[in-house]
Scaffold this active site. Sequence first.
Site, PDB file in Angstrom:
ATOM      1  CG  ASN A  98      -8.953   1.046 -19.060  1.00  0.00           C
ATOM      2  OD1 ASN A  98      -7.901   1.165 -18.433  1.00  0.00           O
ATOM      3  ND2 ASN A  98      -8.992   0.733 -20.316  1.00  0.00           N
ATOM      4  CB  CYS A 130      -6.397  -3.380 -20.399  1.00  0.00           C
ATOM      5  SG  CYS A 130      -7.581  -4.597 -20.999  1.00  0.00           S
ATOM      6  CD  GLU A 148      -6.104   0.419 -21.794  1.00  0.00           C
ATOM      7  OE1 GLU A 148      -5.754  -0.362 -20.898  1.00  0.00           O
ATOM      8  OE2 GLU A 148      -7.050   0.205 -22.564  1.00  0.00           O
TER       9      GLU A 148
HETATM   10  O1  CDP Z   1      -8.734  -3.866 -29.586  1.00  0.00           O
HETATM   11  P1  CDP Z   1      -9.938  -3.419 -28.827  1.00  0.00           P
HETATM   12  O2  CDP Z   1     -10.413  -2.047 -29.173  1.00  0.00           O
HETATM   13  O3  CDP Z   1     -11.064  -4.421 -28.924  1.00  0.00           O
HETATM   14  O4  CDP Z   1      -9.601  -3.393 -27.258  1.00  0.00           O
HETATM   15  P2  CDP Z   1      -8.225  -3.287 -26.452  1.00  0.00           P
HETATM   16  O5  CDP Z   1      -7.393  -2.162 -26.962  1.00  0.00           O
HETATM   17  O6  CDP Z   1      -7.593  -4.625 -26.368  1.00  0.00           O
HETATM   18  O7  CDP Z   1      -8.754  -2.895 -25.008  1.00  0.00           O
HETATM   19  C1  CDP Z   1      -9.114  -1.561 -24.724  1.00  0.00           C
HETATM   20  C2  CDP Z   1     -10.101  -1.508 -23.624  1.00  0.00           C
HETATM   21  O8  CDP Z   1     -11.342  -2.056 -24.046  1.00  0.00           O
HETATM   22  C3  CDP Z   1      -9.766  -2.329 -22.379  1.00  0.00           C
HETATM   23  O9  CDP Z   1      -8.868  -1.727 -21.532  1.00  0.00           O
HETATM   24  C4  CDP Z   1     -11.135  -2.432 -21.771  1.00  0.00           C
HETATM   25  O10 CDP Z   1     -11.488  -1.227 -21.129  1.00  0.00           O
HETATM   26  C5  CDP Z   1     -12.018  -2.646 -22.979  1.00  0.00           C
HETATM   27  N1  CDP Z   1     -12.263  -4.097 -23.247  1.00  0.00           N
HETATM   28  C6  CDP Z   1     -13.385  -4.714 -22.711  1.00  0.00           C
HETATM   29  O11 CDP Z   1     -14.146  -4.067 -22.026  1.00  0.00           O
HETATM   30  N2  CDP Z   1     -13.638  -6.044 -22.936  1.00  0.00           N
HETATM   31  C7  CDP Z   1     -12.810  -6.790 -23.664  1.00  0.00           C
HETATM   32  N3  CDP Z   1     -13.091  -8.080 -23.865  1.00  0.00           N
HETATM   33  C8  CDP Z   1     -11.651  -6.203 -24.223  1.00  0.00           C
HETATM   34  C9  CDP Z   1     -11.408  -4.840 -24.007  1.00  0.00           C
END
Ligand code: CDP
Length: 578
Positions: free
Chosen positions: A275, A277, A279
Amino acid sequence: MEKSGMLTISDNTRTVLERRYLKKDTEGNLEETPEELFMRVATCIAEAEGAYEDGLEPSAVAEAFYRVMTEFKFLPNSPTLMNAGNDLGQLAACFVLPVEDSLDGIFDAVKNAALIHKSGGGTGFSFSRLRAKNCRVGSTGGVASGPVSFMKIFNTATEQVKQGGTRRGANMAILRVDHPDILEFIGCKEDNEALNNFNISVGVTDAFMQAVRQGGDYDLIDPRNGEPRGSLNARTVYETLVHQAWFNGDPGIVFLDRINRDNPTPEIGEIESTNPCGEQPLLPMEACNLGSVNLSRCVVTEGGTTRVDYEALKETLWLAVRFLDDTIEMSRYPLSAIDEMVKGNRKIGLGVMGFADLLFMMGIPYNTEEAVALAEKVMGFVQAEAHEASRHLAVSRGPFPNIDKSVFKGDENRAYRNATCTTIAPTGTLSIIAGCSSGIEPVFALSFVRRVMDGDELVEVNPLFEATARARGFYSDELMARIAKVGTIAHMEEIPEDVRAVFVTAHDVSPEWHIRMQAAFQNHTDNAVSKTVNLPRQATEDEVRDIYDMAFDLCCKGVTIYRDGSKENQVLSVSDAK
Ligand code: CDP
């Protein structure tokens, strides 16, 4: 379900929820309170319980979900908070889409990515199957433009679709190191704007790493037929990759063979991408929903000493696994092929946030053996309990349907409901909502300006540091302002030495400790670990290479480095750097 009083939430939490999460009418007026948001999510997810014979009342489960979220002990990923019980109903953060080597295939992927971005999900792609630049195109007699050129189309499409009206689309592009266009790919983000909606990573193989160490050449492979198509010197390519990452943080690196050693369903497919980021490695057409337990809320303090409350942690973990498994049922996926793949493997990604806060509370410096040992212990516990909870769910709900095509086939002790259970997410926004440090990262600064969500700014002093400063009698506004400017207290002699040792920030932690910490968590994580190795501006390319080598040797699944100031749009920035 009873609404249990008004929530006590901080200004930061309220701001984030109001801007991006609370339901709004067409005029932008808020249609729900934070309490109603969590109740909407809890009720929607618990609805899945009705379909099973586990003997639990959906309303009782909803109440438990509501409680664990409003105590900020556990939060699901952002799309779940935004969309559960709403029209969109798409609840997963992570997707990987295939990009086939045909115009039809490429534009299918562009369209599917747009649908996913609209629903708040992020997309990863491997561009490794596309024929190289200048290869012949049979039907027209012309020449192909190659992966990097097509990535620009994905980038432009992303630019035009704001995710669910709330967040900008995020993409990951991975190219195998043996793709003929690899050098163009490595340099493709040098102009920061051209591919601004992409993170990029080079997919490195063990054979390549061996060639680097021996100083030899390696074959480039034509993706159309698997035949060699020229060769490059491995060390030269590695140095180019290191230089570019040093220069502006992109590309990252992912270790594909390491990732595929943990692929639970190799019969169904090979993992080619993660994905955005990094992970969450996934098969093409697979999605995964994530959730994070806030470690700073799973502690007890006795006689002035704080420790992890493993009983409370266990209770939260079991509930979280149930929540994430229910989420799979309640999510509406944008494509039937994704729905099928997700429900076949039922991957979930439970992880932790607030780890740095936990260390502050326990008085353990992040950059020590003791902290690494705690990471192993806590994540080992999370992993074991998540697996046990998943196995328990499988007893009544059945194991994931593809289990007979998985590495768990015939293994009663690993008859899981979910093909994977654990992932360490960045928790970029979740950690603001929960008011804790993000993921497993050290805090960025003890007092800082947080730039979030398209340029908004929030000023914060770390509450644990502030409490300690007051308790130990060295708090002053002047000192806090100075710390915000400098970003570290390492050399401030007016602060007691033991406090300086414990309250380390990302830049006080040397790259070795960053990687060792990542490796410690990776040892107990089914999927992968989101981690950035922060480097000072003056760090050298040699240091970056050492980090990559160490990450490979310690069996990490990838590495992201960031040298201070090397990218203009930093999400977090100490006030001095602005
Ligand atoms: O904290 P949150 O649940 O918003 O997201 P995160 O843990 O920072 O990011 C998890 C995943 O959400 C990322 O690896 C992306 O796959 C997705 N993501 C996204 O699509 N767009 C963003 N602006 C941020 C996160």
